[in-house]
Design a protein around this motif. Structure first.
Motif, PDB file in Angstrom:
ATOM      1  N   LEU A  11       0.341  -1.487   0.177  1.00 45.28           N
ATOM      2  CA  LEU A  11      -0.335  -0.304  -0.089  1.00 45.28           C
ATOM      3  C   LEU A  11       0.598   1.358  -0.082  1.00 45.28           C
ATOM      4  O   LEU A  11       0.551   1.822  -1.046  1.00 45.28           O
ATOM      5  N   LYS A  12       1.662   1.256   1.232  1.00 47.14           N
ATOM      6  CA  LYS A  12       2.958   2.261   1.352  1.00 47.14           C
ATOM      7  C   LYS A  12       3.178   1.888  -0.462  1.00 47.14           C
ATOM      8  O   LYS A  12       3.716   3.344  -0.772  1.00 47.14           O
ATOM      9  N   GLY A  13       3.844   1.141  -0.834  1.00 48.85           N
ATOM     10  CA  GLY A  13       4.675   1.812  -2.600  1.00 48.85           C
ATOM     11  C   GLY A  13       3.524   2.358  -2.996  1.00 48.85           C
ATOM     12  O   GLY A  13       4.116   2.857  -4.007  1.00 48.85           O
ATOM     13  N   GLN A  14       2.374   2.244  -3.429  1.00 51.73           N
ATOM     14  CA  GLN A  14       1.828   2.275  -4.036  1.00 51.73           C
ATOM     15  C   GLN A  14       1.219   4.161  -3.770  1.00 51.73           C
ATOM     16  O   GLN A  14      -0.040   4.324  -4.529  1.00 51.73           O
ATOM     17  N   GLY A  15       1.235   4.773  -2.914  1.00 53.17           N
ATOM     18  CA  GLY A  15       1.603   5.571  -2.059  1.00 53.17           C
ATOM     19  C   GLY A  15       0.300   6.466  -1.676  1.00 53.17           C
ATOM     20  O   GLY A  15       0.164   7.551  -1.970  1.00 53.17           O
ATOM     21  N   LYS A  16       0.068   5.283  -1.425  1.00 51.46           N
ATOM     22  CA  LYS A  16      -1.149   5.308   0.160  1.00 51.46           C
ATOM     23  C   LYS A  16      -0.630   6.087   0.937  1.00 51.46           C
ATOM     24  O   LYS A  16       0.294   5.801   1.773  1.00 51.46           O
ATOM     25  N   SER A  17      -1.751   6.701   1.942  1.00 48.60           N
ATOM     26  CA  SER A  17      -1.358   7.135   3.360  1.00 48.60           C
ATOM     27  C   SER A  17      -2.038   6.568   3.980  1.00 48.60           C
ATOM     28  O   SER A  17      -3.160   6.304   3.947  1.00 48.60           O
ATOM     29  N   LEU A  18      -1.191   6.108   5.291  1.00 51.02           N
ATOM     30  CA  LEU A  18      -1.839   5.080   6.082  1.00 51.02           C
ATOM     31  C   LEU A  18      -1.980   5.618   6.962  1.00 51.02           C
ATOM     32  O   LEU A  18      -1.027   6.044   7.885  1.00 51.02           O
ATOM     33  N   VAL A  19      -3.022   5.179   7.933  1.00 48.79           N
ATOM     34  CA  VAL A  19      -3.544   5.653   9.138  1.00 48.79           C
ATOM     35  C   VAL A  19      -3.485   4.824  10.164  1.00 48.79           C
ATOM     36  O   VAL A  19      -4.407   3.694   9.437  1.00 48.79           O
ATOM     37  N   ILE A  20      -3.463   5.355  11.343  1.00 45.91           N
ATOM     38  CA  ILE A  20      -4.091   4.393  13.080  1.00 45.91           C
ATOM     39  C   ILE A  20      -5.189   5.019  13.068  1.00 45.91           C
ATOM     40  O   ILE A  20      -5.024   5.658  13.528  1.00 45.91           O
ATOM     41  N   ALA A  21      -6.936   4.258  12.724  1.00 50.41           N
ATOM     42  CA  ALA A  21      -7.714   4.803  14.131  1.00 50.41           C
ATOM     43  C   ALA A  21      -8.317   3.556  15.065  1.00 50.41           C
ATOM     44  O   ALA A  21      -8.960   2.784  15.118  1.00 50.41           O
ATOM     45  N   THR A  22      -7.546   4.146  15.950  1.00 50.87           N
ATOM     46  CA  THR A  22      -8.288   2.713  17.624  1.00 50.87           C
ATOM     47  C   THR A  22      -8.603   3.422  18.741  1.00 50.87           C
ATOM     48  O   THR A  22      -7.869   4.706  18.517  1.00 50.87           O
ATOM     49  N   SER A  23      -9.219   2.687  19.013  1.00 50.43           N
ATOM     50  CA  SER A  23     -10.177   3.042  20.457  1.00 50.43           C
ATOM     51  C   SER A  23      -8.907   3.513  20.893  1.00 50.43           C
ATOM     52  O   SER A  23      -9.498   3.684  22.536  1.00 50.43           O
ATOM     53  N   LYS A  24      -7.396   2.167  21.366  1.00 51.66           N
ATOM     54  CA  LYS A  24      -6.494   1.928  22.073  1.00 51.66           C
ATOM     55  C   LYS A  24      -6.147   3.732  22.465  1.00 51.66           C
ATOM     56  O   LYS A  24      -6.276   4.287  21.950  1.00 51.66           O
ATOM     57  N   PRO A  25      -5.308   4.054  24.106  1.00 51.15           N
ATOM     58  CA  PRO A  25      -4.748   5.176  23.464  1.00 51.15           C
ATOM     59  C   PRO A  25      -3.914   5.408  23.134  1.00 51.15           C
ATOM     60  O   PRO A  25      -2.925   4.308  23.087  1.00 51.15           O
ATOM     61  N   THR A  26      -3.690   6.945  22.112  1.00 45.41           N
ATOM     62  CA  THR A  26      -2.818   7.013  21.332  1.00 45.41           C
ATOM     63  C   THR A  26      -1.375   6.321  21.433  1.00 45.41           C
ATOM     64  O   THR A  26      -0.228   6.050  21.066  1.00 45.41           O
ATOM     65  N   VAL A  27      -0.835   6.751  23.074  1.00 50.91           N
ATOM     66  CA  VAL A  27       0.368   6.228  23.828  1.00 50.91           C
ATOM     67  C   VAL A  27       0.476   5.032  23.366  1.00 50.91           C
ATOM     68  O   VAL A  27       2.241   4.201  23.063  1.00 50.91           O
ATOM     69  N   PHE A  28       0.170   3.958  24.149  1.00 50.19           N
ATOM     70  CA  PHE A  28       0.165   2.464  23.804  1.00 50.19           C
ATOM     71  C   PHE A  28       0.506   2.541  22.706  1.00 50.19           C
ATOM     72  O   PHE A  28       0.769   1.275  21.906  1.00 50.19           O
ATOM     73  N   ALA A  29      -0.986   2.597  21.425  1.00 52.97           N
ATOM     74  CA  ALA A  29      -0.596   2.379  20.418  1.00 52.97           C
ATOM     75  C   ALA A  29       0.408   2.566  18.981  1.00 52.97           C
ATOM     76  O   ALA A  29       0.772   2.227  18.064  1.00 52.97           O
ATOM     77  N   GLU A  30       1.013   3.729  19.735  1.00 54.85           N
ATOM     78  CA  GLU A  30       2.477   3.635  18.976  1.00 54.85           C
ATOM     79  C   GLU A  30       3.629   2.714  20.111  1.00 54.85           C
ATOM     80  O   GLU A  30       4.649   2.558  18.438  1.00 54.85           O
ATOM     81  N   LYS A  31       3.635   2.665  20.652  1.00 54.06           N
ATOM     82  CA  LYS A  31       4.818   1.846  21.265  1.00 54.06           C
ATOM     83  C   LYS A  31       5.109  -0.180  20.877  1.00 54.06           C
ATOM     84  O   LYS A  31       5.328  -0.445  20.780  1.00 54.06           O
ATOM     85  N   ILE A  32       3.753  -0.434  20.098  1.00 54.49           N
ATOM     86  CA  ILE A  32       3.077  -1.231  20.079  1.00 54.49           C
ATOM     87  C   ILE A  32       3.642  -1.549  18.482  1.00 54.49           C
ATOM     88  O   ILE A  32       4.227  -2.241  18.112  1.00 54.49           O
ATOM     89  N   LEU A  33       2.695  -0.237  17.653  1.00 60.47           N
ATOM     90  CA  LEU A  33       3.380   0.059  16.084  1.00 60.47           C
ATOM     91  C   LEU A  33       4.841  -0.089  16.729  1.00 60.47           C
ATOM     92  O   LEU A  33       5.661  -0.774  15.412  1.00 60.47           O
ATOM     93  N   GLN A  34       5.839   0.480  17.386  1.00 58.05           N
ATOM     94  CA  GLN A  34       7.629   0.545  16.983  1.00 58.05           C
ATOM     95  C   GLN A  34       7.923  -0.674  17.996  1.00 58.05           C
ATOM     96  O   GLN A  34       8.750  -0.856  17.250  1.00 58.05           O
ATOM     97  N   TYR A  35       7.497  -1.677  18.317  1.00 58.89           N
ATOM     98  CA  TYR A  35       7.563  -2.585  18.520  1.00 58.89           C
ATOM     99  C   TYR A  35       7.732  -3.966  17.738  1.00 58.89           C
ATOM    100  O   TYR A  35       8.637  -4.619  17.543  1.00 58.89           O
ATOM    101  N   PHE A  36       6.938  -3.840  17.163  1.00 55.34           N
ATOM    102  CA  PHE A  36       6.574  -5.067  15.665  1.00 55.34           C
ATOM    103  C   PHE A  36       7.199  -4.300  14.702  1.00 55.34           C
ATOM    104  O   PHE A  36       7.113  -4.636  13.301  1.00 55.34           O
ATOM    105  N   LYS A  37       8.084  -2.913  14.550  1.00 52.47           N
ATOM    106  CA  LYS A  37       8.409  -2.267  13.419  1.00 52.47           C
ATOM    107  C   LYS A  37       7.354  -2.140  12.532  1.00 52.47           C
ATOM    108  O   LYS A  37       7.887  -2.251  11.488  1.00 52.47           O
ATOM    109  N   LEU A  38       6.057  -1.536  13.052  1.00 49.87           N
ATOM    110  CA  LEU A  38       5.646  -1.423  11.757  1.00 49.87           C
ATOM    111  C   LEU A  38       5.007  -0.137  11.650  1.00 49.87           C
ATOM    112  O   LEU A  38       3.708   0.747  10.841  1.00 49.87           O
ATOM    113  N   ASP A  39       5.763   1.194  12.473  1.00 48.61           N
ATOM    114  CA  ASP A  39       5.708   2.011  12.661  1.00 48.61           C
ATOM    115  C   ASP A  39       5.762   3.261  11.525  1.00 48.61           C
ATOM    116  O   ASP A  39       5.019   3.884  11.622  1.00 48.61           O
ATOM    117  N   SER A  40       6.618   2.240  10.986  1.00 49.58           N
ATOM    118  CA  SER A  40       7.010   3.236   9.382  1.00 49.58           C
ATOM    119  C   SER A  40       6.514   3.363   8.796  1.00 49.58           C
ATOM    120  O   SER A  40       6.863   4.760   7.721  1.00 49.58           O
TER     121      SER A  40
END
Length: 230
Positions: free
Chosen positions: A98-127
């Motif tokens: 998706l990123k390679g085709q120029g899509k803008s990807l966004v996380i929309a979660t009910s989880k607190p933002t600070v926790f979502a950021e840490k989870i995505l960083q941990y699994f190396k998906l944040d980039s």
């Protein structure tokens, strides 16, 4: 190529399987409040919706009890629960494409933002994500409608037709409908097929591969006012 330019992803039950971490943290909180739950499967309903809603609706806690339960939940979740999690198979490849085709990807979660950021960083998906939007630690902006609307307000240069929301629970689909954008209900998460259909998504898919087939295909897709399976 798909018409959608901005792809909103729910986190829990859509990108990752958080069952162990969430249910064990809920079990811990309930135990501290004198409620014994021996089977984690009983707590699957907590995966997806805002915690305050789940504690209130499922255990009939009053507002003070809800706040206490959330604080107890976070005691365990911050230390252990957020990492008791698994990325669904083929998700990194989907995000890369998706990123390679120029899509803008966004996380929309009910989880607190600070926790979502840490989870995505941990699994190396944040980039892969241009924006990560969740709830605030004080419980505000926890409704999916409010979260999606915040994202729309940030990306004012886009039209509603540019957006699509992907999630596994009715809250994701209802939030998309309330804000006027299209949606994809995924059945591999924690919402039942009937729950998703009742909330009227634009599309229903059953696998991560089918998300890619819908969003990365070369031909234009039109819903024709009916749910489509891919």
């Amino acid at each position: 190529m798909s018409k959608y330019k901005v792809i909103l992803f729910d986190l829990d039950g859509t990108l990752t399987d958080p069952k162990v971490g969430i249910t064990k943290s809920v079990q811990y909180a309930l135990g501290k409040m004198g409620i014994s739950v021996t089977t984690l499967d009983q707590l699957d309903s907590f995966i997806g919706p805002p915690l305050k809603d789940s504690f209130s609706e499922l255990y009939h806690f009053n507002s003070e009890e809800v706040e206490q339960a959330i604080q107890l939940y976070r005691e365990r979740f911050v230390e252990h629960g957020m990492y008791e999690n698994e990325v669904y198979e083929s998700i990194p490849e989907l995000l890369h494409s998706l990123k390679g085709q120029g899509k803008s990807l966004v996380i929309a979660t009910s989880k607190p933002t600070v926790f979502a950021e840490k989870i995505l960083q941990y699994f190396k998906l944040d980039s892969y994500f241009d924006l990560i939007v969740g709830s605030n630690l004080d419980g505000t902006r926890s409704a999916k409608t409010d979260i999606i609307q915040y994202i729309l307000d940030v990306k004012k240069d886009c039209t509603l037709e540019d957006f699509i929301m992907i999630g596994d629970r009715k809250h994701d689909i209802i939030g998309a409908n309330n804000t006027g954008i299209d949606s994809i209900g995924v059945t591999y998460g924690y919402g039942s097929h009937s729950e998703l259909m009742d909330s009227e998504p634009t599309y229903i898919v059953h696998t991560v591969k089918e998300i890619g087939e819908l969003l990365l295909e070369r031909c234009e897709i039109t819903s024709a006012n009916q749910h489509q399976k891919f």
